[in-house]
Design a protein around this motif. Sequence first.
Motif, mmCIF file in Angstrom:
data_model
loop_
_atom_site.group_PDB
_atom_site.id
_atom_site.type_symbol
_atom_site.label_atom_id
_atom_site.label_comp_id
_atom_site.label_asym_id
_atom_site.label_seq_id
_atom_site.Cartn_x
_atom_site.Cartn_y
_atom_site.Cartn_z
ATOM 1 N N THR A 80 45.537 42.162 49.308
ATOM 2 C CA THR A 80 45.699 43.618 48.422
ATOM 3 C C THR A 80 44.684 44.054 46.604
ATOM 4 O O THR A 80 45.304 44.820 45.809
ATOM 5 C CB THR A 80 46.390 42.687 47.547
ATOM 6 O OG1 THR A 80 45.764 41.609 46.993
ATOM 7 C CG2 THR A 80 48.069 42.295 48.263
ATOM 8 N N GLY A 81 43.776 44.044 47.285
ATOM 9 C CA GLY A 81 42.570 44.569 46.461
ATOM 10 C C GLY A 81 42.670 45.339 47.292
ATOM 11 O O GLY A 81 42.363 45.866 48.150
ATOM 12 N N SER A 82 41.792 46.347 46.035
ATOM 13 C CA SER A 82 41.244 48.000 46.520
ATOM 14 C C SER A 82 39.774 47.757 46.589
ATOM 15 O O SER A 82 39.048 48.451 47.157
ATOM 16 C CB SER A 82 41.321 48.669 45.208
ATOM 17 O OG SER A 82 40.445 47.587 43.617
ATOM 18 N N GLY A 83 39.150 46.809 46.441
ATOM 19 C CA GLY A 83 37.670 46.398 47.683
ATOM 20 C C GLY A 83 37.126 45.104 47.280
ATOM 21 O O GLY A 83 37.411 44.117 46.577
ATOM 22 N N VAL A 84 35.994 45.504 47.527
ATOM 23 C CA VAL A 84 35.167 43.615 47.387
ATOM 24 C C VAL A 84 33.835 43.540 46.271
ATOM 25 O O VAL A 84 32.805 44.838 47.035
ATOM 26 C CB VAL A 84 34.837 43.158 49.089
ATOM 27 C CG1 VAL A 84 33.924 41.973 48.803
ATOM 28 C CG2 VAL A 84 36.006 43.098 49.944
ATOM 29 N N SER A 85 34.074 42.683 46.133
ATOM 30 C CA SER A 85 32.708 42.450 45.175
ATOM 31 C C SER A 85 31.019 41.751 45.443
ATOM 32 O O SER A 85 30.086 41.739 45.162
ATOM 33 C CB SER A 85 33.086 42.339 43.533
ATOM 34 O OG SER A 85 33.960 43.581 42.940
ATOM 35 N N GLU A 86 31.776 40.465 46.360
ATOM 36 C CA GLU A 86 30.788 39.539 46.469
ATOM 37 C C GLU A 86 31.629 39.153 47.825
ATOM 38 O O GLU A 86 32.187 38.721 48.160
ATOM 39 C CB GLU A 86 30.883 38.664 45.178
ATOM 40 C CG GLU A 86 29.317 37.783 45.263
ATOM 41 C CD GLU A 86 28.162 37.607 45.434
ATOM 42 O OE1 GLU A 86 27.993 39.137 46.534
ATOM 43 O OE2 GLU A 86 27.431 38.268 44.561
ATOM 44 N N ASP B 282 40.914 43.932 42.777
ATOM 45 C CA ASP B 282 41.548 45.088 41.679
ATOM 46 C C ASP B 282 40.650 45.414 41.249
ATOM 47 O O ASP B 282 39.623 44.476 40.088
ATOM 48 C CB ASP B 282 42.943 45.676 41.715
ATOM 49 C CG ASP B 282 43.486 44.086 40.720
ATOM 50 O OD1 ASP B 282 42.562 43.350 39.996
ATOM 51 O OD2 ASP B 282 44.690 44.093 40.142
ATOM 52 N N GLY B 283 41.163 46.513 40.187
ATOM 53 C CA GLY B 283 40.150 46.727 38.266
ATOM 54 C C GLY B 283 41.066 46.537 37.881
ATOM 55 O O GLY B 283 40.907 46.702 36.041
ATOM 56 N N LYS B 284 41.766 45.808 37.413
ATOM 57 C CA LYS B 284 43.162 45.068 36.809
ATOM 58 C C LYS B 284 42.301 44.363 35.655
ATOM 59 O O LYS B 284 41.257 43.255 36.485
ATOM 60 C CB LYS B 284 44.680 45.724 37.221
ATOM 61 C CG LYS B 284 45.374 46.640 37.779
ATOM 62 C CD LYS B 284 45.201 47.425 37.093
ATOM 63 C CE LYS B 284 45.888 48.897 37.744
ATOM 64 N NZ LYS B 284 45.482 50.098 36.592
ATOM 65 N N GLY B 285 42.754 44.518 34.259
ATOM 66 C CA GLY B 285 41.666 43.429 33.518
ATOM 67 C C GLY B 285 41.296 43.699 32.226
ATOM 68 O O GLY B 285 41.160 44.694 31.833
ATOM 69 N N LEU B 286 41.039 42.880 31.686
ATOM 70 C CA LEU B 286 39.935 42.996 30.324
ATOM 71 C C LEU B 286 38.412 43.609 30.538
ATOM 72 O O LEU B 286 37.868 43.399 31.826
ATOM 73 C CB LEU B 286 39.352 41.732 29.550
ATOM 74 C CG LEU B 286 38.768 41.801 28.746
ATOM 75 C CD1 LEU B 286 39.287 42.306 27.287
ATOM 76 C CD2 LEU B 286 38.308 39.899 28.087
ATOM 77 N N GLY B 287 38.804 44.921 29.534
ATOM 78 C CA GLY B 287 38.352 45.841 30.063
ATOM 79 C C GLY B 287 38.601 47.473 30.683
ATOM 80 O O GLY B 287 38.364 48.140 30.942
ATOM 81 N N ASP B 288 39.783 47.364 31.307
ATOM 82 C CA ASP B 288 39.991 48.119 31.895
ATOM 83 C C ASP B 288 42.123 48.519 30.652
ATOM 84 O O ASP B 288 42.436 49.303 31.210
ATOM 85 C CB ASP B 288 41.559 47.581 33.389
ATOM 86 C CG ASP B 288 42.224 48.715 33.914
ATOM 87 O OD1 ASP B 288 42.868 48.354 34.498
ATOM 88 O OD2 ASP B 288 41.240 50.048 34.906
ATOM 89 N N GLY B 289 42.437 47.816 30.237
ATOM 90 C CA GLY B 289 43.335 47.542 29.464
ATOM 91 C C GLY B 289 44.298 47.588 29.759
ATOM 92 O O GLY B 289 45.677 47.712 29.297
ATOM 93 N N SER B 290 44.595 46.375 30.624
ATOM 94 C CA SER B 290 45.593 46.346 31.606
ATOM 95 C C SER B 290 46.093 44.786 31.921
ATOM 96 O O SER B 290 44.644 43.394 31.268
ATOM 97 C CB SER B 290 45.618 46.873 32.928
ATOM 98 O OG SER B 290 44.760 46.365 33.696
#
Length: 343
Positions: A164-170, A185-193
Amino acid sequence: MDGTPLGSGAPAQNTSSTYYFTGRSDNFGPGNSGNPSNARLDPESIRVSPDGKSVYVSDEYGPYVRQFDNSTGKLVQTFTLPSNLDVSKLSPVGSTEISGNTSGRTANKGMEGLALTPDGKTLVGIMQAPLIQDATGASKNTVRIVTIDVATHATHEYAYNLTTGSGVSEIVALNDHQFLVDERDGKGLGDGSAAKVKQLFIIDIKGATEVSSLSGSALAAAAVTKSGPFLDIVSALGANGIPNTQVPSKIEGLTFGQDVTVNGQVEHTLWVANDNDFVPATSGPNMFYVFGFTDADLAKYGASFTPEQIAAVPEASTWAMMIAGFFGVGLLASRRRKRPALA
């Protein structure tokens, strides 16, 4: 001033004896993005060899995996990665670079994660997003994993399908063939969502299909075995009083710490960190969250844990003070009364 233009300010390209890793997006030389002389380095993941002598760094610009001497900081070598990861037309402007290439890594989404097996013999890198040639059709949610034999430099490619994610970070090694993968995903603190997807899955590359020559539906169908999520970070943090609007949008770091004893039971510690992109005003501080898990937790997913050789575990009170002294940030330590859930 005599009116002579100052120029770009970028240092000379690297040579066999001189290296400049500036991180500048315009600091590349001739050829494709795999040119090992490029000074265009954006480090994304770092692993230390079991003997402590080497530091391995993965990068998203090349992508590259480089080995540095831990005592001197000097570059030891740059591993040659599969050429299908490289882009042929380079630009300091990401959108221009994307539009100018039909294959290779997506701009700023190269080798985001890097693992090192506990025996120190194999590096395992994972791309953040599908390659340009994989980003449509049946493989649009498939990213590539590259294994590197440290001794022989032999590489192999494997496929990972996003859930369900948009990518992998680690990615981090549980043992020589099973790994935890940070999908988000890219959602959360820093994305304003509000954060939604920050999950860790267990994958197994043992017996997986080599996919260097595959594409499309064949690539997606050959993906490594995947189970979980082993840890849903948004849910676990929420259960410990951190709302999803305060969960960092970029959960990007994973590593194992020292084992601790909780109520007579040994627990392994998993350290999770975020990237605030140097904008704490909008993305908050860089945080370290610590989760505890047992061998029984892993066994539910058919996995096991082989720890690296680390120092003896301090007493519980000493361990707590050490964490507070080193970081001084909000930690969810597994030693607390309520251990964060792993699923």
